[in-house]
Design an enzyme around this catalytic site. Structure first.
Site, mmCIF file in Angstrom:
data_model
loop_
_atom_site.group_PDB
_atom_site.id
_atom_site.type_symbol
_atom_site.label_atom_id
_atom_site.label_comp_id
_atom_site.label_asym_id
_atom_site.label_seq_id
_atom_site.Cartn_x
_atom_site.Cartn_y
_atom_site.Cartn_z
ATOM 1 N N ASN A 12 -52.346 -1.734 27.428
ATOM 2 C CA ASN A 12 -53.435 -1.907 26.465
ATOM 3 C C ASN A 12 -52.938 -1.370 25.124
ATOM 4 O O ASN A 12 -52.862 -0.158 24.927
ATOM 5 C CB ASN A 12 -54.660 -1.124 26.950
ATOM 6 C CG ASN A 12 -55.774 -1.086 25.914
ATOM 7 O OD1 ASN A 12 -55.751 -1.842 24.938
ATOM 8 N ND2 ASN A 12 -56.751 -0.208 26.120
ATOM 9 N N LYS A 14 -54.352 -1.563 22.289
ATOM 10 C CA LYS A 14 -55.431 -1.165 21.369
ATOM 11 C C LYS A 14 -55.162 -1.776 19.985
ATOM 12 O O LYS A 14 -54.640 -2.878 19.920
ATOM 13 C CB LYS A 14 -55.549 0.366 21.329
ATOM 14 C CG LYS A 14 -55.609 0.943 22.748
ATOM 15 C CD LYS A 14 -55.972 2.389 22.812
ATOM 16 C CE LYS A 14 -56.011 2.819 24.268
ATOM 17 N NZ LYS A 14 -56.535 4.155 24.466
ATOM 18 N N HIS A 96 -64.226 -0.988 27.850
ATOM 19 C CA HIS A 96 -63.368 0.174 27.583
ATOM 20 C C HIS A 96 -64.201 1.272 26.914
ATOM 21 O O HIS A 96 -65.085 0.974 26.110
ATOM 22 C CB HIS A 96 -62.195 -0.245 26.692
ATOM 23 C CG HIS A 96 -61.147 0.823 26.602
ATOM 24 N ND1 HIS A 96 -61.280 1.906 25.770
ATOM 25 C CD2 HIS A 96 -59.981 0.992 27.260
ATOM 26 C CE1 HIS A 96 -60.219 2.697 25.917
ATOM 27 N NE2 HIS A 96 -59.419 2.159 26.819
ATOM 28 N N GLU A 98 -63.606 3.130 24.514
ATOM 29 C CA GLU A 98 -63.580 3.078 23.043
ATOM 30 C C GLU A 98 -64.555 2.020 22.518
ATOM 31 O O GLU A 98 -65.145 2.184 21.449
ATOM 32 C CB GLU A 98 -62.147 2.819 22.553
ATOM 33 C CG GLU A 98 -61.278 4.066 22.746
ATOM 34 C CD GLU A 98 -59.798 3.800 22.926
ATOM 35 O OE1 GLU A 98 -59.324 2.693 22.607
ATOM 36 O OE2 GLU A 98 -59.103 4.723 23.410
ATOM 37 N N GLU A 165 -61.027 5.093 34.215
ATOM 38 C CA GLU A 165 -60.416 5.758 33.065
ATOM 39 C C GLU A 165 -61.281 6.949 32.652
ATOM 40 O O GLU A 165 -62.234 6.787 31.871
ATOM 41 C CB GLU A 165 -60.308 4.793 31.883
ATOM 42 C CG GLU A 165 -59.402 3.609 32.139
ATOM 43 C CD GLU A 165 -58.787 3.092 30.847
ATOM 44 O OE1 GLU A 165 -57.569 2.973 30.794
ATOM 45 O OE2 GLU A 165 -59.537 2.840 29.874
ATOM 46 N N GLY A 171 -55.600 9.034 25.946
ATOM 47 C CA GLY A 171 -54.933 9.379 24.695
ATOM 48 C C GLY A 171 -54.801 10.874 24.464
ATOM 49 O O GLY A 171 -54.485 11.307 23.356
ATOM 50 N N SER A 207 -53.611 8.455 29.942
ATOM 51 C CA SER A 207 -52.336 9.179 29.785
ATOM 52 C C SER A 207 -51.361 8.939 30.936
ATOM 53 O O SER A 207 -50.608 9.838 31.308
ATOM 54 C CB SER A 207 -52.588 10.674 29.573
ATOM 55 O OG SER A 207 -53.341 10.870 28.385
#
Ligand code: PGA
Length: 245
Positions: A12, A14, A96, A98, A165, A171, A207
Protein backbone atom coordinates in the site's frame (compact mmCIF):
# COMPACT_ATOMS: atom_id res chain seq x y z
CA UNK A 1 -7.60 -31.18 7.71
CA UNK A 2 -6.07 -27.73 7.87
CA UNK A 3 -6.99 -25.52 4.94
CA UNK A 4 -4.13 -24.32 2.75
CA UNK A 5 -4.76 -20.71 1.90
CA UNK A 6 -2.46 -19.07 -0.64
CA UNK A 7 -0.77 -16.11 0.98
CA UNK A 8 -1.19 -12.56 -0.29
CA UNK A 9 1.44 -9.87 0.18
CA UNK A 10 0.08 -6.45 -0.75
CA UNK A 11 1.92 -3.13 -0.92
CA UNK A 12 0.00 0.00 0.00
CA UNK A 13 1.93 3.00 -1.27
CA UNK A 14 -0.56 5.49 0.18
CA UNK A 15 0.08 9.00 -1.23
CA UNK A 16 3.60 8.20 -2.46
CA UNK A 17 4.90 7.64 -5.97
CA UNK A 18 5.50 9.65 -9.14
CA UNK A 19 5.65 8.65 -12.80
CA UNK A 20 9.33 7.70 -12.43
CA UNK A 21 8.29 5.05 -9.90
CA UNK A 22 6.53 3.06 -12.61
CA UNK A 23 9.90 1.31 -12.93
CA UNK A 24 9.22 -0.33 -9.55
CA UNK A 25 7.79 -3.65 -10.86
CA UNK A 26 10.95 -4.21 -12.89
CA UNK A 27 13.16 -3.49 -9.89
CA UNK A 28 10.98 -5.78 -7.76
CA UNK A 29 11.32 -8.63 -10.29
CA UNK A 30 15.10 -8.23 -10.20
CA UNK A 31 15.17 -8.19 -6.40
CA UNK A 32 13.03 -11.34 -6.27
CA UNK A 33 15.09 -13.33 -8.74
CA UNK A 34 12.30 -15.88 -9.20
CA UNK A 35 8.51 -15.81 -9.47
CA UNK A 36 6.97 -15.44 -6.02
CA UNK A 37 5.24 -18.40 -4.30
CA UNK A 38 2.47 -16.18 -2.98
CA UNK A 39 0.06 -13.69 -4.56
CA UNK A 40 1.66 -10.26 -4.82
CA UNK A 41 -0.40 -7.10 -5.13
CA UNK A 42 0.67 -3.50 -5.50
CA UNK A 43 -1.65 -0.59 -4.67
CA UNK A 44 0.11 2.55 -5.96
CA UNK A 45 -1.72 5.88 -6.14
CA UNK A 46 -4.50 5.90 -8.76
CA UNK A 47 -2.44 8.22 -10.97
CA UNK A 48 0.08 5.42 -11.67
CA UNK A 49 -2.29 2.51 -12.26
CA UNK A 50 -2.68 2.95 -15.98
CA UNK A 51 1.05 3.10 -16.76
CA UNK A 52 1.87 0.24 -14.40
CA UNK A 53 -0.92 -1.89 -15.79
CA UNK A 54 0.65 -1.65 -19.25
CA UNK A 55 4.13 -2.72 -18.18
CA UNK A 56 3.86 -4.96 -15.10
CA UNK A 57 4.73 -8.66 -15.13
CA UNK A 58 1.77 -11.10 -15.15
CA UNK A 59 2.34 -12.36 -11.60
CA UNK A 60 2.01 -8.86 -10.13
CA UNK A 61 -1.58 -7.84 -9.42
CA UNK A 62 -2.68 -4.21 -9.17
CA UNK A 63 -5.20 -2.65 -6.84
CA UNK A 64 -6.68 0.69 -5.88
CA UNK A 65 -6.40 2.23 -2.41
CA UNK A 66 -10.04 3.26 -2.21
CA UNK A 67 -13.13 3.37 -4.41
CA UNK A 68 -16.37 5.31 -4.49
CA UNK A 69 -19.61 3.74 -3.33
CA UNK A 70 -21.17 4.82 -6.63
CA UNK A 71 -20.47 3.50 -10.14
CA UNK A 72 -20.29 6.84 -12.01
CA UNK A 73 -21.76 10.32 -12.01
CA UNK A 74 -21.43 13.66 -10.25
CA UNK A 75 -18.77 12.77 -7.65
CA UNK A 76 -15.86 15.12 -8.32
CA UNK A 77 -12.49 13.65 -7.45
CA UNK A 78 -13.73 10.12 -6.80
CA UNK A 79 -12.70 6.96 -8.61
CA UNK A 80 -15.18 4.10 -8.99
CA UNK A 81 -14.53 0.39 -8.65
CA UNK A 82 -15.65 -0.04 -12.27
CA UNK A 83 -12.91 2.39 -13.35
CA UNK A 84 -10.30 0.44 -11.38
CA UNK A 85 -11.45 -2.85 -12.91
CA UNK A 86 -11.35 -1.21 -16.34
CA UNK A 87 -7.64 -0.46 -15.83
CA UNK A 88 -6.86 -4.06 -14.99
CA UNK A 89 -7.04 -3.86 -11.21
CA UNK A 90 -8.13 -7.03 -9.43
CA UNK A 91 -8.32 -5.66 -5.87
CA UNK A 92 -9.14 -2.50 -3.97
CA UNK A 93 -8.43 -1.51 -0.36
CA UNK A 94 -11.54 -0.28 1.46
CA UNK A 95 -12.00 1.16 4.94
CA UNK A 96 -8.32 1.82 5.63
CA UNK A 97 -8.01 3.55 9.01
CA UNK A 98 -6.52 6.63 7.28
CA UNK A 99 -9.68 6.88 5.15
CA UNK A 100 -11.83 6.34 8.23
CA UNK A 101 -10.02 9.13 10.14
CA UNK A 102 -9.04 11.60 7.36
CA UNK A 103 -12.31 11.35 5.45
CA UNK A 104 -14.78 10.41 8.16
CA UNK A 105 -15.65 7.08 6.54
CA UNK A 106 -18.08 5.16 8.73
CA UNK A 107 -18.78 1.44 8.75
CA UNK A 108 -21.85 2.20 6.63
CA UNK A 109 -19.76 4.00 3.99
CA UNK A 110 -17.23 1.21 3.98
CA UNK A 111 -19.97 -1.38 3.54
CA UNK A 112 -21.28 0.47 0.47
CA UNK A 113 -17.77 0.74 -0.99
CA UNK A 114 -17.13 -2.94 -0.35
CA UNK A 115 -20.39 -3.80 -2.10
CA UNK A 116 -19.44 -1.54 -5.05
CA UNK A 117 -16.08 -3.31 -5.33
CA UNK A 118 -17.75 -6.73 -5.33
CA UNK A 119 -20.26 -5.59 -7.98
CA UNK A 120 -17.38 -4.46 -10.19
CA UNK A 121 -15.73 -7.88 -9.88
CA UNK A 122 -12.91 -6.63 -7.67
CA UNK A 123 -11.71 -8.33 -4.51
CA UNK A 124 -12.08 -5.82 -1.67
CA UNK A 125 -9.40 -5.75 1.02
CA UNK A 126 -11.53 -4.65 3.94
CA UNK A 127 -9.50 -3.08 6.75
CA UNK A 128 -10.37 -3.24 10.43
CA UNK A 129 -8.36 -2.47 13.56
CA UNK A 130 -8.50 -1.11 17.07
CA UNK A 131 -6.90 2.02 18.55
CA UNK A 132 -4.31 1.91 21.33
CA UNK A 133 -6.92 2.94 23.94
CA UNK A 134 -9.21 0.15 22.81
CA UNK A 135 -6.40 -2.40 23.06
CA UNK A 136 -5.19 -1.19 26.44
CA UNK A 137 -8.69 -1.31 27.86
CA UNK A 138 -9.11 -4.93 26.74
CA UNK A 139 -11.74 -4.22 24.09
CA UNK A 140 -9.69 -4.96 20.97
CA UNK A 141 -11.45 -8.17 19.87
CA UNK A 142 -14.94 -6.81 20.48
CA UNK A 143 -14.18 -3.59 18.61
CA UNK A 144 -12.65 -5.34 15.62
CA UNK A 145 -15.40 -7.94 15.29
CA UNK A 146 -18.07 -5.24 15.56
CA UNK A 147 -16.29 -3.14 12.93
CA UNK A 148 -16.01 -6.14 10.63
CA UNK A 149 -19.66 -7.16 10.87
CA UNK A 150 -20.84 -3.55 10.41
CA UNK A 151 -18.63 -2.97 7.32
CA UNK A 152 -19.31 -6.27 5.58
CA UNK A 153 -21.99 -6.76 2.93
CA UNK A 154 -23.21 -10.30 2.13
CA UNK A 155 -20.21 -11.94 0.52
CA UNK A 156 -18.52 -15.32 -0.06
CA UNK A 157 -15.24 -15.69 1.80
CA UNK A 158 -13.27 -16.38 -1.38
CA UNK A 159 -14.37 -13.00 -2.88
CA UNK A 160 -12.84 -10.80 -0.17
CA UNK A 161 -9.72 -10.30 1.94
CA UNK A 162 -9.82 -8.94 5.49
CA UNK A 163 -6.86 -6.83 6.66
CA UNK A 164 -6.32 -6.64 10.42
CA UNK A 165 -4.47 -3.37 10.94
CA UNK A 166 -4.17 -2.19 14.55
CA UNK A 167 -4.23 1.61 14.25
CA UNK A 168 -1.40 1.98 16.79
CA UNK A 169 0.89 -0.17 14.62
CA UNK A 170 0.40 1.68 11.32
CA UNK A 171 3.44 3.71 10.35
CA UNK A 172 4.71 3.71 13.94
CA UNK A 173 7.36 0.99 13.85
CA UNK A 174 5.33 -0.81 16.57
CA UNK A 175 4.06 -4.19 15.43
CA UNK A 176 1.57 -6.53 17.05
CA UNK A 177 3.37 -9.59 18.41
CA UNK A 178 2.81 -12.67 16.25
CA UNK A 179 0.79 -14.18 19.14
CA UNK A 180 -1.49 -11.13 19.55
CA UNK A 181 -2.00 -10.87 15.80
CA UNK A 182 -2.73 -14.61 15.56
CA UNK A 183 -5.31 -14.33 18.36
CA UNK A 184 -7.08 -11.49 16.57
CA UNK A 185 -7.01 -13.29 13.21
CA UNK A 186 -8.53 -16.38 14.84
CA UNK A 187 -11.24 -14.18 16.41
CA UNK A 188 -12.02 -12.66 13.01
CA UNK A 189 -12.25 -16.11 11.42
CA UNK A 190 -14.61 -17.35 14.15
CA UNK A 191 -16.78 -14.26 13.73
CA UNK A 192 -17.10 -14.71 9.95
CA UNK A 193 -20.84 -14.99 9.33
CA UNK A 194 -20.67 -17.66 6.57
CA UNK A 195 -19.79 -21.33 6.69
CA UNK A 196 -16.79 -20.79 4.43
CA UNK A 197 -14.48 -19.15 7.02
CA UNK A 198 -11.74 -21.67 6.29
CA UNK A 199 -11.10 -20.12 2.85
CA UNK A 200 -11.16 -16.51 4.12
CA UNK A 201 -7.81 -14.77 3.74
CA UNK A 202 -6.95 -12.50 6.67
CA UNK A 203 -3.79 -10.41 6.22
CA UNK A 204 -1.91 -8.42 8.86
CA UNK A 205 -0.90 -4.78 8.43
CA UNK A 206 0.99 -2.37 10.68
CA UNK A 207 4.76 -1.85 10.44
CA UNK A 208 5.38 -5.21 8.76
CA UNK A 209 9.00 -5.25 7.61
CA UNK A 210 11.69 -7.70 6.43
CA UNK A 211 12.73 -8.38 10.04
CA UNK A 212 9.30 -9.25 11.49
CA UNK A 213 7.45 -10.64 8.44
CA UNK A 214 8.56 -14.25 8.76
CA UNK A 215 7.32 -14.69 12.34
CA UNK A 216 3.99 -13.01 11.56
CA UNK A 217 3.44 -14.96 8.34
CA UNK A 218 4.20 -18.26 10.08
CA UNK A 219 1.04 -17.96 12.22
CA UNK A 220 -1.82 -20.32 11.31
CA UNK A 221 -4.40 -17.62 10.65
CA UNK A 222 -2.14 -14.93 9.15
CA UNK A 223 -2.58 -15.31 5.40
CA UNK A 224 -0.39 -12.47 4.25
CA UNK A 225 0.43 -8.84 4.82
CA UNK A 226 -0.68 -5.34 3.89
CA UNK A 227 2.58 -3.44 3.83
CA UNK A 228 2.91 0.34 3.80
CA UNK A 229 6.34 1.90 4.34
CA UNK A 230 8.30 -1.29 3.63
CA UNK A 231 6.64 -1.71 0.22
CA UNK A 232 8.24 1.46 -1.16
CA UNK A 233 11.70 -0.06 -1.60
CA UNK A 234 11.96 -3.07 -3.95
CA UNK A 235 14.55 -4.82 -1.74
CA UNK A 236 12.40 -4.59 1.39
CA UNK A 237 9.20 -5.59 -0.36
CA UNK A 238 10.99 -8.51 -2.03
CA UNK A 239 12.25 -9.81 1.31
CA UNK A 240 8.76 -9.74 2.78
CA UNK A 241 7.39 -11.57 -0.28
CA UNK A 242 10.10 -14.20 0.12
CA UNK A 243 9.05 -14.71 3.77
CA UNK A 244 5.57 -15.83 2.66
CA UNK A 245 5.35 -19.56 2.00
P1 PGA B 1 2.77 0.55 7.48
O1 PGA B 1 1.32 0.74 6.83
O2 PGA B 1 3.28 -0.80 6.99
O3 PGA B 1 3.59 1.69 6.98
O4 PGA B 1 2.59 0.54 8.95
C1 PGA B 1 0.44 -0.33 6.67
C2 PGA B 1 -0.88 0.17 6.14
O5 PGA B 1 -1.33 1.25 6.56
O6 PGA B 1 -1.52 -0.49 5.30
Amino acid sequence: MAMMRRKLVAGNWKMNGLVKDCAFPKALSEALNAEPRCDVLLCPPATLLSAMSATKPDWLKLGGQDCAAQTSGAHTGDVSAVMLADLGCTHVIVGHSERRSDHGETNETVKLKTAAALDAGLIPILCVGETLDERESGQAEDVVVRQLLASLPACDADRIVIAYEPVWAIGTGRTATPEDAQAMHAAIRSAWPGRDADVLRIVYGGSMNPANAEALLAQTDIDGGLVGGASLKPQNFARIIQSAR
